[in-house]
Design an enzyme around this catalytic site. Structure first.
Site, short mmCIF file in Angstrom:
data_model
loop_
_atom_site.label_atom_id
_atom_site.label_comp_id
_atom_site.label_asym_id
_atom_site.label_seq_id
_atom_site.Cartn_x
_atom_site.Cartn_y
_atom_site.Cartn_z
N ALA A 1 32.60 -26.03 2.89
CA ALA A 1 32.82 -26.11 1.44
C ALA A 1 34.16 -25.51 1.02
CB ALA A 1 31.69 -25.46 0.65
N LYS B 1 37.96 -28.51 3.99
CA LYS B 1 38.66 -28.81 5.24
C LYS B 1 38.72 -30.30 5.52
CE LYS B 1 36.10 -26.52 8.04
NZ LYS B 1 35.14 -26.04 7.03
N ASP C 1 38.87 -31.17 13.22
CA ASP C 1 38.26 -30.66 12.00
C ASP C 1 36.98 -29.88 12.34
OD1 ASP C 1 37.35 -30.26 9.41
OD2 ASP C 1 36.66 -32.32 9.13
N ASN D 1 32.99 -27.38 -4.93
CA ASN D 1 33.01 -28.13 -3.68
C ASN D 1 31.62 -28.42 -3.15
OD1 ASN D 1 35.23 -29.13 -2.27
ND2 ASN D 1 36.09 -27.06 -2.20
N TYR E 1 58.84 -54.77 0.33
CA TYR E 1 57.73 -53.85 0.05
C TYR E 1 57.96 -52.51 0.73
CZ TYR E 1 54.87 -56.92 -2.66
OH TYR E 1 54.40 -57.69 -3.68
N SER F 1 53.34 -55.50 -7.87
CA SER F 1 53.96 -55.09 -6.60
C SER F 1 53.82 -53.58 -6.38
CB SER F 1 55.43 -55.50 -6.57
OG SER F 1 56.11 -54.98 -7.70
#
Lengths: 539, 450
Positions: free
Chosen positions: A64, A67, A147, A186, A399, A427
């Site tokens: 929380a 991350k 992670d 969170n 682009y 665009s």
């Protein structure tokens, strides 16, 4: 098929998808093609950029603390720059290893855990690490984002040592928080949406969840290891402490990005500008036509009504926080977009004009019919069809140019804390949408934004979601990729233009020529939701 | 019809970068570099050096002047700070200014609060940049640097100057207050020991974050950067642009002479140098002998490749003038922004060079062997050449340029290899031919300038 993920993980990881449609954030897809990324400045044979070598970014922080959000956002930005990046959520590996329905052992995170738990922990981590090596050593990967909680200094040191043995640099990113409000927000947003907490009162659920974390992970050491490269983010970006032992270009660039990132949830809306009086001319910079005025009025009314509905729904659900979601409007400095924002201005909303949001410059092909472009610049059309993303017509922007020019906007988009409506040319919307939804560069020139739809991007911690809000009662002729749009990209020959918009009222996929249509196009208003399984998930 | 008159039009917030730190902590260096960088990317920036205001009244003060108990000194320094502040606000009021850099010690909380309030009143964001250093060697190196180049000590005995300067620092140390939690509502960056630890607090806008990003990349260790074009190429001989040709015989002679030329330019003992080339043959070939003789590490950068001339690649200027007359004229009119059909403009090159500049700032001694247009852009960055001039600069073949950053500007030296080569320079609005650079603009060999 990717060798990285075992069948086991695929089977057990409900969030893993091989291929998404362009309506679903593709940040977790593994790019198959070797094209350049949207804002990539150059390519190299090894696929690694900036002479930066291989880096594992390791997250640190209790659950929380945002991350996963940071990992996903970082991956999005790095990929956009063209750095081959993949995220490895340790939680996914744990779910794949611990049989479905079983909880992990209570002492899983304890320093003095039982031998059985330690072995399990090691097994899970080893599997994840092997996959990281494979990505970096055999798939030309440059950055792996690992992670996980990584609560202890000793564990972090041994990770750094382990990766150093393989000649891989480490950069730790800690998210540290002592502001209870940020933590609770969170938890509310991403952790307690599961069935476990269905009948709970929101604040009880938050309390229960937090108690569970603290009893499961009793020890957490914030980063003080002066011998490691780390970035400590305090209270969602209020302060950053950078411990730089050997930062390369990319690591510093990451600091730059993190300086603009926050972990609050907010929405981004995209809307087209109204139709103008001299629609064919780029140089004229004309004002809105009557139809354009009408569109501006209806678009404003629809968006405000939509936000009001959402607010009422939140109140009914007993949620708070809707008052902290004011709306800002950004337009380009071109007259059409500014005037389209007029009714927001009249309703007291803040409008900001940004010159970088100007449309793709059409160059010498301005005002030319498709036929004439084909006739005069036949070879350019051929080149364009080969690579519509990178090709530039004479004196025009590609682009890719537009994406590079929009980078400051991208960072400010991350920085913005309130809801944001961007009114711009199609665009520009394509490129911004491409960033937020991690689209493949090759698909970006073909994204369509019919005028009768406002796009709403809703961030979830794991991925972004795009929804389309229909604007009713608009005259048919102004809806599709409108006549004011120069035929850039020039549609492949044989296609009758204008092509029907993706969001046509019937809700049909476009009948655009088959070989151009990106695979997996979904009907526009179908909403894909990938269930979040964060509750079992202490990490 | 006028454009709708609602909505703010200015894209950038106005920022005042306030330097904080004891003398000899590299403040002026950081300030000067930040200004050059911003100018190079097209953001108007200016340094307001409080010391130079103070020098009006006291050109060469003794250390005692800086004693906090010296009331007269204190009063005059305060007046200098006020004069600098007022000029700065005036500059912002003209509407042209975006980033001002207030270069002074700003060593007390009182002074910083005064600056913060002044800026806030004027709608300018204050960004404090503190440089802290407790590495004595580094401070001494900086003192030596300052004592030889600062206007305060012009014409004085270096030993006496160094001693006086140390005393001056001691006077500042007496009252110095580092930025701490009392000031946590300010936007600030604290650089500790040349950026080995950086604390970044309350960044409020994109431009500040970008400045911080840049400042994080720079260091204040002494070093030099050598620039060279590749040796004369086969394309140079025939006047064709672009391509990926080999170097000519004379180009090869230059490649062989390069190691000696480097030595002649002066390389301090035990200096590690890294060679950077583009990915094109002519630069790799030109650096080949240098690499073989010295064993220096070599990096090839795609971003150092020559400006892409698109459809004109492989043509001579005469052919371009003939085939694309309008383009040829358009390029002369605004060479910086002109983009070759299917190719790049100087502006494009600057964008793709930004990672190179950042990496160059992080690095120490580097020799870059690259191409004319790319070299002009890199040179313009270090020497602060305005955009409209940089594409027309003469950078002759077979010449080594040595740039040494100093606190008060970059020192340049040029070393000619004395190996003949064609000229690849062409003046604005002239015929489509390479020509000799006009003599009056020519640099003398090994000329030094500030």
């Amino acid at each position: 098929m990717d060798t990285l993920l075992t069948a086991e993980i695929v089977a057990n990881s409900p969030r893993f998808r091989r291929k998404s449609s362009i309506f679903v954030d593709a940040i977790h897809d593994l790019p198959e093609k070797a094209d350049l990324a949207p804002a990539q400045l150059y390519s190299t044979e090894s696929g690694r950029l900036f002479h930066s070598g291989r880096i594992v970014i390791i997250t640190v922080g209790l659950p929380a603390r945002g991350k996963t959000h940071i990992s996903v956002a970082l991956a999005r930005y790095l990929r956009w720059l063209g750095v081959k990046t993949r995220i490895f959520h340790l939680g996914d590996y744990r779910r794949a290893t611990i049989p479905f329905g079983e909880d992990m052992p209570d002492d899983y995170f304890y320093v003095n855990a039982t031998a059985k738990s330690v072995l399990l922990r090691q097994k899970i981590v080893r599997k994840c690490r092997e996959d990281i090596y494979h990505f970096l050593n055999h798939e030309n990967g440059q950055i792996a984002i690992y992670d996980a909680v990584n609560p202890l200094a000793s564990g972090r040191r041994s990770l750094a040592k382990e990766f150093a043995k393989h000649d891989i640099e480490t950069l730790f990113i800690e998210s540290w928080c002592d502001d209870e409000r940020i933590i609770e927000e969170n938890v509310r947003r991403v952790k307690i949406s599961s069935p476990d907490y269905v009948s709970w009162k929101s604040e009880d659920a938050v309390k229960h969840y937090l108690n569970r974390i603290y009893s499961r992970i009793p020890q957490f050491q914030t980063m003080e290891e002066k011998d490691l490269n780390y970035i400590k983010m305090i209270n969602a970006g209020e302060r950053l402490i950078v411990n730089n032992r050997s930062f390369g270009y990319l690591s510093n660039r990451i600091v730059f990005y993190l300086l603009n990132l926050h972990i609050k949830s907010r929405r981004t809306y995209f809307a087209r500008a109204g139709v103008s009086l001299d629609a064919d001319s780029y140089k004229a910079d004309a004002s809105l036509s009557e139809q354009g005025e009408d569109y501006a009025k209806k678009m404003t009314a629809r968006l405000l009504a939509h936000r009001e509905e959402e607010k009422q729904a939140m109140i009914e659900r007993g949620e708070t926080g809707y008052e902290s979601r004011p709306l800002k409007v950004w337009t380009s400095t071109r007259r059409r977009t500014v005037e389209t924002a007029k009714y927001f201005h009249e309703n007291g909303y803040k409008i900001r004009q940004r010159s970088q949001l100007s449309q793709l410059h059409p160059g010498v092909c301005e005002k030319m019919s498709e036929d004439r472009i084909r006739e005069e610049f036949g070879d350019e059309v051929a080149k364009h069809e080969l690579d519509p993303y990178h090709h530039r017509y004479p004196r025009a922007e590609s682009y890719h140019d537009l994406a590079v020019r929009l980078e400051p906007i991208i960072l400010e988009l991350e920085r913005e804390q309130t809801d944001l409506l961007i009114i711009a040319h199609e665009s520009v919307l394509r490129v911004l949408y491409g960033y937020l939804m991690a689209c493949n560069a090759a698909d970006i020139p073909f994204l369509e934004f019919p005028r009768d739809e406002i796009i709403e991007i809703v961030p979830e911690s794991y991925q972004n979601e795009a929804q389309r809000i229909h604007i009713p009662d608009l005259p048919e002729e102004i809806i599709p990729a409108s006549p004011e749009d120069l035929k850039i990209p020039v549609p492949p020959s044989g296609v009758v233009s204008p092509t029907q918009g993706l969001g046509s009222p019937e809700g049909q996929a476009t009948p655009q020529s088959g070989h151009r249509t990106p695979s997996g196009i979904r009907t526009p208003r179908e909403r894909e939701r990938i269930s979040q399984q964060h509750v079992e998930d202490v990490v | 019809m006028p454009i709708a008159n609602f909505g703010t039009q200015s894209d950038d917030s106005k920022i005042c970068v306030v330097m904080v730190g004891l003398p000899a902590r590299g403040k002026s260096l950081i300030a000067g570099k930040a200004m050059r960088y911003l100018g190079w990317v097209g953001i108007p920036a200016r340094v307001f050096n409080v010391g130079s205001y103070r020098r009006f009244s006291t050109p060469q003060p003794q250390a005692g002047f800086f004693d906090p108990h010296n009331e007269e000194g204190e009063r005059m320094r305060r007046a200098a700070a006020e004069a600098a502040m007022s000029d700065m606000l005036q500059w912002f009021n003209t509407g042209k200014g975006v980033v001002a850099i207030l270069d002074a010690t700003n060593s007390t909380k009182d002074r910083r609060r005064w600056i913060y309030e002044k800026c806030t009143e004027a709608g300018i964001e204050a960004l404090f940049v503190e440089s802290i250093c407790d590495d004595e060697d580094l401070i001494m190196t900086n003192i030596k640097e300052v004592k030889t180049t600062s206007p305060d000590y012009k014409g004085q005995d270096p030993e006496v100057a160094a001693l006086d300067f140390r005393n001056r620092i001691r006077n500042y140390e007496k009252v110095y207050e580092t930025i701490d939690d009392d000031e946590k509502s300010y936007t600030y960056v604290k650089l500790i020991n040349v950026g080995s630890t950086v604390i970044i607090n309350q960044i409020k806008d994109y431009l500040s974050s970008r400045l911080v990003y840049y400042i994080q990349n720079i260091h204040i260790k002494p070093r030099s950067i050598w620039l060279s074009r590749h040796g004369e190429s086969e394309f140079n001989l025939t006047g064709r642009i672009g391509g990926d040709s080999n170097i000519s015989e004379r180009g090869e002679a230059y490649a062989r002479a390069l190691p000696e030329l480097m030595r002649k330019s002066g390389i301090p003992d035990n200096t590690k140098i890294v060679i950077w080339t583009s990915t094109l043959r002519r630069t790799i070939q030109s650096a080949r002998h240098l690499k073989a003789e010295t064993g220096y590490e070599t990096l090839e950068w795609k971003a150092l490749d020559e400006l892409d001339s698109g459809v004109c690649d492989g043509l001579t200027y005469e052919q371009i003038a003939e085939k694309y007359p309008e383009d040829f004229a358009a390029r002369d009119e605004d060479k910086y922004n002109y983009r070759y059909r299917g190719g790049e403009s100087y502006r494009d090159v600057v964008i793709r060079l930004e990672p190179i500049i950042m990496e160059l700032e992080r690095s120490e001694n580097v020799i870059i062997v690259t191409h004319q247009a790319v070299l002009r852009c890199i040179y313009a960055y270090f020497m602060n050449v305005p955009q409209e001039q940089s594409p027309w600069m003469e950078v002759p073949l077979h010449t080594l340029i040595k740039l040494t950053p100093r606190a008060y500007g970059t020192e340049e030296q040029r070393f000619k290899a004395d190996i003949p080569a064609v000229s690849t320079w062409r003046g604005k609005g002239t015929s489509a031919k390479h020509q000799e650079f006009p003599a009056e603009g020519k640099k003398e060999d090994t000329e030094t300038k500030n």
